[in-house]
Scaffold this motif. Structure first.
Motif, PDB file in Angstrom:
ATOM      1  N   TYR A  44     115.477  85.685  15.964  1.00 34.26           N
ATOM      2  CA  TYR A  44     114.089  85.636  16.429  1.00 34.26           C
ATOM      3  C   TYR A  44     113.985  86.055  17.889  1.00 34.26           C
ATOM      4  N   HIS A  45     112.854  86.644  18.233  1.00 38.82           N
ATOM      5  CA  HIS A  45     112.482  86.811  19.633  1.00 38.82           C
ATOM      6  C   HIS A  45     111.816  85.504  20.050  1.00 38.82           C
ATOM      7  N   VAL A  46     112.221  84.932  21.182  1.00 40.85           N
ATOM      8  CA  VAL A  46     111.673  83.659  21.636  1.00 40.85           C
ATOM      9  C   VAL A  46     111.150  83.783  23.065  1.00 40.85           C
ATOM     10  N   ALA A  47     110.304  82.837  23.443  1.00 41.55           N
ATOM     11  CA  ALA A  47     109.783  82.757  24.803  1.00 41.55           C
ATOM     12  C   ALA A  47     110.291  81.468  25.442  1.00 41.55           C
ATOM     13  N   PHE A  48     110.485  81.511  26.760  1.00 43.09           N
ATOM     14  CA  PHE A  48     110.963  80.365  27.532  1.00 43.09           C
ATOM     15  C   PHE A  48     109.931  80.021  28.605  1.00 43.09           C
ATOM     16  N   GLY A  49     110.376  79.284  29.611  1.00 40.30           N
ATOM     17  CA  GLY A  49     109.538  78.987  30.760  1.00 40.30           C
ATOM     18  C   GLY A  49     109.466  80.191  31.689  1.00 40.30           C
ATOM     19  N   ALA A  50     108.589  80.100  32.672  1.00 37.45           N
ATOM     20  CA  ALA A  50     108.350  81.211  33.595  1.00 37.45           C
ATOM     21  C   ALA A  50     109.551  81.510  34.486  1.00 37.45           C
ATOM     22  N   ASN A  51     110.512  80.596  34.570  1.00 38.41           N
ATOM     23  CA  ASN A  51     111.679  80.743  35.445  1.00 38.41           C
ATOM     24  C   ASN A  51     112.943  80.521  34.608  1.00 38.41           C
ATOM     25  N   PRO A  52     113.232  81.428  33.673  1.00 37.69           N
ATOM     26  CA  PRO A  52     114.249  81.121  32.658  1.00 37.69           C
ATOM     27  C   PRO A  52     115.704  81.188  33.115  1.00 37.69           C
ATOM     28  N   GLN A  53     116.008  81.947  34.161  1.00 40.86           N
ATOM     29  CA  GLN A  53     117.413  82.119  34.525  1.00 40.86           C
ATOM     30  C   GLN A  53     117.966  80.876  35.203  1.00 40.86           C
ATOM     31  N   GLY A  54     119.123  80.427  34.717  1.00 42.20           N
ATOM     32  CA  GLY A  54     119.777  79.252  35.266  1.00 42.20           C
ATOM     33  C   GLY A  54     119.502  78.010  34.443  1.00 42.20           C
ATOM     34  N   GLU A  59     112.716  68.196  36.438  1.00 48.50           N
ATOM     35  CA  GLU A  59     111.409  68.279  35.810  1.00 48.50           C
ATOM     36  C   GLU A  59     110.529  69.260  36.586  1.00 48.50           C
ATOM     37  N   GLY A  60     109.848  70.146  35.849  1.00 51.54           N
ATOM     38  CA  GLY A  60     108.912  71.077  36.473  1.00 51.54           C
ATOM     39  C   GLY A  60     109.524  72.376  36.947  1.00 51.54           C
ATOM     40  N   ASP A  61     110.838  72.582  36.765  1.00 49.33           N
ATOM     41  CA  ASP A  61     111.436  73.834  37.254  1.00 49.33           C
ATOM     42  C   ASP A  61     111.234  75.009  36.291  1.00 49.33           C
ATOM     43  N   GLU A  62     110.581  74.768  35.159  1.00 48.78           N
ATOM     44  CA  GLU A  62     110.259  75.789  34.152  1.00 48.78           C
ATOM     45  C   GLU A  62     111.492  76.514  33.631  1.00 48.78           C
ATOM     46  N   PRO A 104     115.499  64.599  35.888  1.00 45.76           N
ATOM     47  CA  PRO A 104     115.999  65.754  35.138  1.00 45.76           C
ATOM     48  C   PRO A 104     114.954  66.364  34.212  1.00 45.76           C
ATOM     49  N   GLY A 105     113.856  65.646  33.990  1.00 47.57           N
ATOM     50  CA  GLY A 105     112.879  66.111  33.013  1.00 47.57           C
ATOM     51  C   GLY A 105     113.382  65.810  31.614  1.00 47.57           C
ATOM     52  N   GLY A 106     112.709  66.333  30.649  1.00 45.99           N
ATOM     53  CA  GLY A 106     113.094  66.093  29.271  1.00 45.99           C
ATOM     54  C   GLY A 106     112.040  66.631  28.336  1.00 45.99           C
ATOM     55  N   THR A 124     101.281  86.161  23.458  1.00 51.98           N
ATOM     56  CA  THR A 124     102.026  85.144  24.206  1.00 51.98           C
ATOM     57  C   THR A 124     103.531  85.307  24.080  1.00 51.98           C
ATOM     58  N   GLN A 125     104.019  85.753  22.935  1.00 46.66           N
ATOM     59  CA  GLN A 125     105.463  85.869  22.746  1.00 46.66           C
ATOM     60  C   GLN A 125     106.067  87.033  23.537  1.00 46.66           C
ATOM     61  N   ARG A 126     105.246  87.821  24.187  1.00 46.64           N
ATOM     62  CA  ARG A 126     105.747  88.890  25.060  1.00 46.64           C
ATOM     63  C   ARG A 126     106.092  88.375  26.452  1.00 46.64           C
ATOM     64  N   PHE A 127     105.704  87.117  26.735  1.00 51.56           N
ATOM     65  CA  PHE A 127     105.887  86.531  28.062  1.00 51.56           C
ATOM     66  C   PHE A 127     106.627  85.208  27.949  1.00 51.56           C
ATOM     67  N   ASN A 128     107.282  84.799  29.032  1.00 49.01           N
ATOM     68  CA  ASN A 128     107.866  83.467  29.108  1.00 49.01           C
ATOM     69  C   ASN A 128     106.770  82.539  29.606  1.00 49.01           C
ATOM     70  N   TRP A 129     106.274  81.687  28.718  1.00 47.06           N
ATOM     71  CA  TRP A 129     105.071  80.918  29.006  1.00 47.06           C
ATOM     72  C   TRP A 129     105.223  79.406  28.876  1.00 47.06           C
ATOM     73  N   THR A 130     106.358  78.908  28.417  1.00 44.01           N
ATOM     74  CA  THR A 130     106.491  77.463  28.210  1.00 44.01           C
ATOM     75  C   THR A 130     106.877  76.783  29.524  1.00 44.01           C
ATOM     76  N   ASN A 131     107.050  75.479  29.486  1.00 38.91           N
ATOM     77  CA  ASN A 131     107.520  74.739  30.667  1.00 38.91           C
ATOM     78  C   ASN A 131     109.028  74.508  30.612  1.00 38.91           C
TER      79      ASN A 131
END
Length: 158
Positions: A44-54, A59-62, A104-106, A124-131
């Motif tokens: 599948y193609h998936v989407a992540f948060g706006a700051n996916p690398q690392g 909490e809140g680092d996306e 740490p978030g969760g 939406t799946q073309r962008f990283n949009w989750t938290n």
């Protein structure tokens, strides 16, 4: 009726012998692979948060966590269309966040689209949009839930 529809989709598109024993996520390629042994059952193609690398640190680092976790429970009553929880944070994540003096978030999930907005998935799946979660389309989420059992390990890497 919804349950019958996703079972029918899974039955029509999945070999009867498929038993997913690992979910592998490649954040650098926005891809998720469902594996039975060394065989890719679904991709599948998936989407992540706006700051996916690392790796997720707080909490809140996306960010989506990296490493091996477990898909430890299903959630059918959330703000998103169906979900399966990722066992983040583990003891090392909690200790690391504690040393930094942050939470740490969760509540990291593999989930579908925000409720009532599934029709926007082609956009939406073309962008990283989750938290920091891992998002699929609603149809893909139905298939994922039919193929992946609670307790299945998930490996997430960049």
């Amino acid at each position: 009726m919804k349950t019958l529809a996703w079972l029918l989709i899974a039955w029509l598109t999945t070999p009867a012998f498929a038993a997913v024993d690992l979910v592998r996520v490649d954040k650098s390629e926005n891809r998720m692979y469902l594996l039975e042994g060394d065989v890719v059952v679904r991709e599948y193609h998936v989407a992540f948060g706006a700051n996916p690398q690392g790796h997720k640190v707080q909490e809140g680092d996306e960010r989506t966590p990296e490493g091996r976790y477990t898909l430890d429970y299903r959630k059918e009553d959330s703000a998103f269309y169906r979900a399966m929880h990722v066992s983040y944070p583990n003891a090392a994540d909690v200790a690391n966040a504690g040393q930094l003096g942050v939470s740490p978030g969760g509540f990291i999930m593999v989930h579908g689209q925000r409720n009532w907005l599934g029709w926007l998935a082609p956009i939406t799946q073309r962008f990283n949009w989750t938290n920091g979660c891992i998002a699929l389309t609603n149809t893909e989420m139905d298939e994922f839930m039919a193929l992946v059992e609670v307790g299945t390990p998930i490996d997430i890497a960049w």
